[in-house]
Design a protein around this motif. Sequence first.
Motif, PDB file in Angstrom:
ATOM      1  N   THR A  87       0.533  -1.259   0.101  1.00 38.10           N
ATOM      2  CA  THR A  87      -0.065   0.322   0.229  1.00 38.10           C
ATOM      3  C   THR A  87       0.841   1.264  -0.217  1.00 38.10           C
ATOM      4  O   THR A  87       2.159   1.180   0.594  1.00 38.10           O
ATOM      5  N   ASP A  88       0.112   2.469  -0.374  1.00 40.26           N
ATOM      6  CA  ASP A  88       1.265   3.257  -0.419  1.00 40.26           C
ATOM      7  C   ASP A  88       1.725   4.038   1.105  1.00 40.26           C
ATOM      8  O   ASP A  88       2.649   5.198   1.868  1.00 40.26           O
ATOM      9  N   GLU A  89       0.813   4.068   2.362  1.00 41.43           N
ATOM     10  CA  GLU A  89       1.182   4.378   3.101  1.00 41.43           C
ATOM     11  C   GLU A  89       2.345   3.553   3.750  1.00 41.43           C
ATOM     12  O   GLU A  89       3.410   3.679   4.877  1.00 41.43           O
ATOM     13  N   GLN A  90       2.766   2.070   3.269  1.00 41.32           N
ATOM     14  CA  GLN A  90       3.861   1.220   3.448  1.00 41.32           C
ATOM     15  C   GLN A  90       5.069   1.325   2.736  1.00 41.32           C
ATOM     16  O   GLN A  90       5.813   1.382   2.927  1.00 41.32           O
ATOM     17  N   ARG A  91       4.541   2.202   1.836  1.00 41.36           N
ATOM     18  CA  ARG A  91       5.541   2.946   0.611  1.00 41.36           C
ATOM     19  C   ARG A  91       6.458   4.198   1.263  1.00 41.36           C
ATOM     20  O   ARG A  91       6.888   3.939   1.229  1.00 41.36           O
ATOM     21  N   VAL A  92       4.899   4.994   1.841  1.00 38.36           N
ATOM     22  CA  VAL A  92       5.978   5.941   2.468  1.00 38.36           C
ATOM     23  C   VAL A  92       6.870   5.321   3.553  1.00 38.36           C
ATOM     24  O   VAL A  92       7.759   5.900   4.186  1.00 38.36           O
ATOM     25  N   ARG A  93       6.743   4.244   3.974  1.00 40.44           N
ATOM     26  CA  ARG A  93       7.221   4.685   5.098  1.00 40.44           C
ATOM     27  C   ARG A  93       8.355   3.435   4.966  1.00 40.44           C
ATOM     28  O   ARG A  93       9.425   3.902   5.457  1.00 40.44           O
ATOM     29  N   ALA A  94       8.293   2.854   3.838  1.00 42.08           N
ATOM     30  CA  ALA A  94       9.518   1.689   3.602  1.00 42.08           C
ATOM     31  C   ALA A  94      10.803   3.234   3.436  1.00 42.08           C
ATOM     32  O   ALA A  94      11.663   2.943   2.905  1.00 42.08           O
ATOM     33  N   LEU A  95      10.286   3.828   2.319  1.00 40.99           N
ATOM     34  CA  LEU A  95      11.241   5.026   1.634  1.00 40.99           C
ATOM     35  C   LEU A  95      11.907   6.100   3.020  1.00 40.99           C
ATOM     36  O   LEU A  95      12.610   6.491   2.789  1.00 40.99           O
ATOM     37  N   TRP A  96      10.812   6.220   4.049  1.00 44.34           N
ATOM     38  CA  TRP A  96      11.062   7.113   4.853  1.00 44.34           C
ATOM     39  C   TRP A  96      12.484   6.073   5.655  1.00 44.34           C
ATOM     40  O   TRP A  96      13.603   7.007   6.023  1.00 44.34           O
ATOM     41  N   TRP A  97      12.439   5.034   5.665  1.00 40.78           N
ATOM     42  CA  TRP A  97      13.664   3.755   6.508  1.00 40.78           C
ATOM     43  C   TRP A  97      14.211   3.883   5.382  1.00 40.78           C
ATOM     44  O   TRP A  97      15.901   3.994   5.882  1.00 40.78           O
ATOM     45  N   ALA A  98      14.830   3.635   4.149  1.00 38.54           N
ATOM     46  CA  ALA A  98      15.957   4.349   3.341  1.00 38.54           C
ATOM     47  C   ALA A  98      16.938   5.849   3.081  1.00 38.54           C
ATOM     48  O   ALA A  98      17.560   5.218   3.212  1.00 38.54           O
ATOM     49  N   PHE A  99      15.759   5.926   3.109  1.00 38.13           N
ATOM     50  CA  PHE A  99      16.094   7.725   3.254  1.00 38.13           C
ATOM     51  C   PHE A  99      17.029   7.804   4.553  1.00 38.13           C
ATOM     52  O   PHE A  99      18.285   7.888   3.991  1.00 38.13           O
ATOM     53  N   LEU A 100      16.759   7.520   5.397  1.00 38.46           N
ATOM     54  CA  LEU A 100      17.701   7.379   7.287  1.00 38.46           C
ATOM     55  C   LEU A 100      18.344   6.695   6.766  1.00 38.46           C
ATOM     56  O   LEU A 100      19.827   7.649   6.952  1.00 38.46           O
ATOM     57  N   HIS A 101      19.082   5.378   6.265  1.00 39.75           N
ATOM     58  CA  HIS A 101      20.444   5.052   5.973  1.00 39.75           C
ATOM     59  C   HIS A 101      20.611   4.886   5.307  1.00 39.75           C
ATOM     60  O   HIS A 101      22.374   5.292   5.172  1.00 39.75           O
ATOM     61  N   ILE A 102      20.074   5.491   3.846  1.00 39.90           N
ATOM     62  CA  ILE A 102      21.272   5.957   3.318  1.00 39.90           C
ATOM     63  C   ILE A 102      21.865   7.487   3.505  1.00 39.90           C
ATOM     64  O   ILE A 102      22.796   8.084   2.948  1.00 39.90           O
ATOM     65  N   ALA A 103      21.296   8.659   4.364  1.00 38.94           N
ATOM     66  CA  ALA A 103      21.587   9.786   5.042  1.00 38.94           C
ATOM     67  C   ALA A 103      22.742   9.061   6.017  1.00 38.94           C
ATOM     68  O   ALA A 103      24.053   9.909   6.230  1.00 38.94           O
ATOM     69  N   MET A 104      22.826   8.258   6.843  1.00 41.30           N
ATOM     70  CA  MET A 104      23.768   7.840   7.414  1.00 41.30           C
ATOM     71  C   MET A 104      24.655   7.458   6.681  1.00 41.30           C
ATOM     72  O   MET A 104      26.007   7.539   6.777  1.00 41.30           O
ATOM     73  N   ILE A 105      24.916   6.188   5.351  1.00 34.04           N
ATOM     74  CA  ILE A 105      25.806   6.425   4.433  1.00 34.04           C
ATOM     75  C   ILE A 105      26.785   6.829   4.164  1.00 34.04           C
ATOM     76  O   ILE A 105      27.424   7.535   3.577  1.00 34.04           O
ATOM     77  N   THR A 106      25.741   8.407   3.504  1.00 35.09           N
ATOM     78  CA  THR A 106      26.423   9.852   3.504  1.00 35.09           C
ATOM     79  C   THR A 106      27.717  10.221   4.341  1.00 35.09           C
ATOM     80  O   THR A 106      28.219  10.656   4.639  1.00 35.09           O
ATOM     81  N   ALA A 107      26.452  10.120   5.106  1.00 35.28           N
ATOM     82  CA  ALA A 107      28.011  10.957   6.833  1.00 35.28           C
ATOM     83  C   ALA A 107      28.993   9.950   7.179  1.00 35.28           C
ATOM     84  O   ALA A 107      29.808  10.540   7.083  1.00 35.28           O
ATOM     85  N   THR A 108      28.733   8.604   6.745  1.00 35.88           N
ATOM     86  CA  THR A 108      30.243   7.872   7.697  1.00 35.88           C
ATOM     87  C   THR A 108      30.531   8.200   6.041  1.00 35.88           C
ATOM     88  O   THR A 108      32.177   8.147   6.441  1.00 35.88           O
TER      89      THR A 108
END
Length: 117
Positions: free
Chosen positions: A28-49
């Motif tokens: 569902t779209d709500e699940q997609r938004v949640r998954a996209l936020w998790w992906a955003f968080l972890h890609i931002a962490m990879i960029t920071a490191t």
Amino acid sequence: MFALELVAVSSGATVLFPWLKLIRPETTDEQRVRALWWAFLHIAMITATTCVYFISEVRAGFGDIGQGRIYGLGFKFLFMNLAFMVFPLPTLYFIHRQIDYLTCSLGHTSDVGVLNR
């Protein structure tokens, strides 16, 4: 260095789970938004490191790289690590755009439109 690699590898492995959720058509779209936020968080962490790694090598005068200027600095440091600095930036931007699109399609409004009036 071990801590930076640990964060990068664990975040990279964690991005796999939201990606698997995003490729399923029944998500569902709500699940997609949640998954996209998790992906955003972890890609931002990879960029920071990666930024921490680049800055620490510059401050150390590239002494830890070794093997000369062409192979060590050119190939090992720049060529092999540049993708980790270039690709996450547009990825984060497009994840943001997708989250915005999906939340608007779900009926949620943001205050950004109020500022543009």
